[in-house]
Design a protein around this motif. Structure first.
Motif, mmCIF file in Angstrom:
data_model
loop_
_atom_site.group_PDB
_atom_site.id
_atom_site.type_symbol
_atom_site.label_atom_id
_atom_site.label_comp_id
_atom_site.label_asym_id
_atom_site.label_seq_id
_atom_site.Cartn_x
_atom_site.Cartn_y
_atom_site.Cartn_z
ATOM 1 N N UNK A 182 -1.002 9.873 -5.155
ATOM 2 C CA UNK A 182 -0.805 8.576 -4.519
ATOM 3 C C UNK A 182 0.166 8.611 -3.373
ATOM 4 N N UNK A 183 0.795 9.757 -3.124
ATOM 5 C CA UNK A 183 1.713 9.904 -2.004
ATOM 6 C C UNK A 183 1.164 10.970 -1.058
ATOM 7 N N UNK A 184 1.376 10.813 0.249
ATOM 8 C CA UNK A 184 0.851 11.805 1.202
ATOM 9 C C UNK A 184 1.429 13.186 0.937
ATOM 10 N N UNK A 185 0.603 14.190 1.088
ATOM 11 C CA UNK A 185 1.038 15.568 0.909
ATOM 12 C C UNK A 185 1.728 16.066 2.170
ATOM 13 N N UNK A 186 2.619 17.037 2.005
ATOM 14 C CA UNK A 186 3.210 17.684 3.157
ATOM 15 C C UNK A 186 2.198 18.587 3.832
ATOM 16 N N UNK A 187 2.593 19.185 4.938
ATOM 17 C CA UNK A 187 1.674 20.021 5.710
ATOM 18 C C UNK A 187 1.111 21.160 4.875
ATOM 19 N N UNK A 353 0.274 -4.817 4.774
ATOM 20 C CA UNK A 353 0.876 -5.248 6.043
ATOM 21 C C UNK A 353 1.918 -6.339 5.802
ATOM 22 N N UNK A 354 1.629 -7.239 4.863
ATOM 23 C CA UNK A 354 2.610 -8.280 4.544
ATOM 24 C C UNK A 354 3.907 -7.657 4.056
ATOM 25 N N UNK A 355 3.815 -6.675 3.169
ATOM 26 C CA UNK A 355 5.026 -6.049 2.641
ATOM 27 C C UNK A 355 5.816 -5.347 3.745
ATOM 28 N N UNK A 356 5.111 -4.691 4.644
ATOM 29 C CA UNK A 356 5.800 -3.976 5.724
ATOM 30 C C UNK A 356 6.429 -4.934 6.728
ATOM 31 N N UNK A 357 5.981 -6.187 6.729
ATOM 32 C CA UNK A 357 6.512 -7.184 7.670
ATOM 33 C C UNK A 357 7.568 -8.092 7.044
ATOM 34 N N UNK A 388 3.828 3.184 -3.916
ATOM 35 C CA UNK A 388 4.793 3.813 -3.016
ATOM 36 C C UNK A 388 5.255 2.835 -1.945
ATOM 37 N N UNK A 389 4.383 1.868 -1.561
ATOM 38 C CA UNK A 389 4.799 0.852 -0.591
ATOM 39 C C UNK A 389 5.792 -0.115 -1.239
ATOM 40 N N UNK A 720 4.170 4.953 -9.565
ATOM 41 C CA UNK A 720 3.069 4.165 -10.132
ATOM 42 C C UNK A 720 2.059 3.786 -9.059
ATOM 43 N N UNK A 721 0.821 3.629 -9.447
ATOM 44 C CA UNK A 721 -0.224 3.261 -8.477
ATOM 45 C C UNK A 721 -0.080 1.794 -8.068
#
Length: 721
Positions: A182-187, A353-357, A388-389, A720-721
């Protein structure tokens, strides 16, 4: 038959797929294998040792050879680490005296005498022109002869390799774990996923692939295998095209699209057409990557395929020939007229987007009614926001208290960092507190009941891995912002690099700061020795690989911060050399040994970043007098060449202050939300008899087989998801 991806399983899971072969009496070879592993800081679990002991000697030897190759590379022992000063850390000369000796040697050399005299007459001597400067004056073997054997110590690192299931099952499990993260992987994680996806394309697949970059590399494998790619946005198609061209699926860097075969072009255009036909509003997503879509259109030739008109609309929007109003522009229009409630109502249809704003909305709102509407909307949509957000916003709000320092640290996806003042007004206290309480409740609701929770105390201050990009690939590496204890008398940094094409000079340095972040002193090639430590000497080229070391006696360092850094002085960047990595070792005062001893290595991380100055981590002395590591994984832009610690003292100090003063969400926070039947801080001794949820820096032996085990290798599973 040995599975070709066995090394990936060992690196990611610290598990050795169950060895197969004829039965026999392999106990002697297995013990020898275990002893060889211990010399590099690894060992076999009791279960794995027993398994190997029942196999033939030849099988054990073959397993040992390939496993030792893997673990040596993990810790950095796959290369030879020489030092310029053969006795390092003993007999490191005074810097000025050393330079004078190099000049004297050049004057005694017929080939360099004239040019050196000419330089001396002008008052400046270029050290790089002196024949004895910057190049090893002895062989690796000769250096080894100057050092005693390492004396074993109880504090030496020991990483246990556990027995896995059969190789294919282990490879499939690793694929499912990385693909379903659920989280972006590194390179490096993303690169490993690409390899695994090709092998596992016809096997079990994760129920969900939440991260778009991961979906792109899996889609490439699916397309090559003749399966339909998983596409639900126009950006999914763009990322897939980037993957097919060997480009950047994160879309941070522009991809130079390759010529695509007709079947691939048809698949991409058909995918675009299906996505837009099902939801025409998704055309608005094109605006975020207009230039990329325009260049992709030149490769796909959509005009040749009139059967897919909706795909043609994508490129018409990119060229500005068709209007598709973006969601963000609608929000901006409402905020431009101070219609906060209208903006909130619209944003509820896009919970992420609401959470990020939220911060901006609360600062923009001038009425309590508007602030209440913002908070109510956030509470309403919280169950539909990725875990994660939610955690990222929770951490952000925690650091937006009115008492926070007026300083902002920006870190992009590539680890490039910079600091600036914070002119934003504070988030209103009551709204902030209500949101924090609501987010805590939402996270508590999502976390599974852990049963008996067994925690290694050293893991409590590890930052939650909200993105794999905040962690470099390597051994013993923790996410950015994590704090971990440092126990040892001698702290030794090391860097290794091997140039690919051009002469390359990396300089290992250490900047020491006081409690107010003011420079106290530094160690580098311009200052080889201080009361507290020594530098191993400057090496200025690495055709066969080169190493530099810094030794510090922690009890002698009276300042508060130690910041190791790797400066690119000249030549190839961190992403251009054949290989480069950094690490640190801890030793007791009487251990002696070679400059590089693998079992004393606590951390080794790859240096692969876009800047010219690497800041892997820092060390801070606490009020209790104990030293702790603060993990950074940062890169400064620096100069194109000639970077030196003296030139970046101020920027490093400012950046460090910003990182240290920001509080991270840690394992301590998340475990505090868990509804555990019982919680035990593990003392390193006997583990409980029944199943537990264990969270720690490394997996102990003897856990019940039904236990859930979380270590840094799979800590993303806590999110958590």
């Amino acid at each position: 038959m040995v599975h070709p991806l066995e090394p990936l399983v060992i690196r990611h899971a610290h598990r050795l797929p169950s060895p197969t072969g004829p039965a026999g009496e392999g106990d002697v070879a297995a013990r020898q294998f275990d002893a060889a592993l211990m010399s590099v800081g690894f060992k076999l679990s009791a279960e794995l040792l027993a398994r190997l002991s029942g196999l033939s000697e030849g099988t054990v030897v073959d397993t040992a050879v390939r496993t030792l190759d893997t673990v040596r590379a993990m810790v950095g022992d796959h290369v030879r680490h020489n030092v310029y000063f053969i006795d390092f850390p003993a007999h490191v000369p005074d810097t000025y005296d050393f330079w004078m000796d190099c000049i004297a040697g050049a004057l005694a050399d017929d080939a360099t005498r004239a040019s050196t005299l000419e330089q001396l007459s002008e008052g400046v001597v270029n050290l790089l022109t002196l024949p004895s400067y910057g190049r090893y004056q002895h062989t690796y073997t000769e250096m080894l002869g100057h050092h005693d054997e390492l004396i074993a110590a109880a504090g030496d690192r020991m990483t246990v390799l556990h027995l896995g299931t059969d190789a294919q099952t282990e490879v499939t499990a690793l694929y499912l774990a990385l693909a379903g993260s659920g989280t972006p992987l590194g390179e490096d994680g993303l690169r490993d996923l690409e390899v695994l996806a090709e092998v596992c394309v016809d096997g079990p697949q994760p129920e969900r692939i939440p991260v778009r970059e991961s979906r792109a590399v899996i889609n490439r494998a699916r397309l090559r295998a003749g399966s339909q790619p998983l596409l639900d946005t126009v950006t999914d198609v763009l990322r897939l095209a980037c993957a097919l061209s060997g480009g950047d699926v994160t879309l941070v860097e522009a991809t130079r699209f390759r010529g695509l075969s007709r079947p691939v072009r048809r698949a991409l255009l058909a995918g675009l057409d299906t996505v837009v036909a099902a939801a025409p509003a998704k055309l608005a997503d094109v605006h975020a990557h207009r230039e990329d879509f325009k260049r992709l259109g030149e490769r796909l030739h959509p005009h040749e395929y009139p059967q897919w008109p909706h795909a043609a609309d994508v490129f018409a929007v990119a060229r500005g020939e068709k209007r598709a109003r973006s969601f963000d522009s609608q929000v901006e229009e409402l905020l431009a007229t101070d219609d906060v409630i209208g903006a909130v109502t619209l944003l509820k249809s896009a919970p992420g987007k609401l959470f990020r704003a939220l911060d901006r909305l609360l600062r923009t709102a001038s009425l309590q009614e508007e602030r209440d509407a913002v908070v109510a909307a956030a509470v309403d949509v919280a169950p539909r926001v990725a875990g994660r957000v939610v955690l990222s916003v929770r951490e952000h709000l925690h650091n937006r208290a009115e008492t926070s320092r007026a300083r902002r640290v920006f870190i992009n996806r590539l680890g490039r960092a910079w600091v600036t003042g914070d002119a934003r007004p504070p988030v209103p206290h009551s709204s902030r507190e209500r949101l924090i309480g609501a987010l805590d409740a939402e996270l508590r609701r999502r976390l599974p009941a852990p049963g008996h929770l067994l925690i290694d105390p050293d893991v409590l201050d590890v930052a939650l891995p909200l993105s794999g990009r905040a962690t470099a690939a390597g051994l013993g590496v923790l996410p950015r912002g994590s704090v971990s204890p440092v126990d040892g008398e001698l702290l030794r940094f090391f860097v290794y690099w091997k140039q690919k094409q051009w002469t390359t000079d990396y300089d290992l340095s250490a900047l020491v700061l006081d409690a107010e972040y003011r420079p106290a002193f530094w160690l580098s090639y311009t200052n080889l020795s201080e009361l507290e430590g020594q530098h191993s000497g400057d090496v200025t080229e690495a055709p066969d690989g080169a190493s530099e070391f810094i030794d510090l006696r922690l009890d002698a360092v009276r300042s508060t911060f130690i910041v190791p850094q790797v400066n690119l002085y000249s030549g190839e960047g961190f992403e251009e050399v054949e290989e480069s990595f950094f690490g640190f070792m801890l030793r007791d005062g009487e251990q002696r040994g070679r400059p590089f001893e693998p079992r004393t290595v606590r951390m080794k991380s790859e240096l692969r970043g876009p800047g010219r100055v690497a800041l892997p981590l820092a060390f801070q002395r606490g009020r209790d007098g104990r030293w702790r590591a603060k993990w950074l994984h940062l890169y400064l832009k620096g100069n194109p060449s000639f970077n030196r610690v003296e030139g970046n003292r101020v920027s490093v100090a400012m950046l460090l202050r910003g990182i240290v003063e920001r509080e991270q969400l840690t394992v301590r926070y998340l475990t505090g939300l868990m509804d555990a039947a019982a919680t035990t801080l593990w003392d390193g001794e006997k583990v409980p008899d029944g199943p537990v949820t264990y969270i720690g820096l490394r997996r102990p032996e003897g856990l019940h087989p039904d236990s859930r085990i979380v270590t840094p290798e799979n800590m993303r599973d806590l999110i958590p998801e």
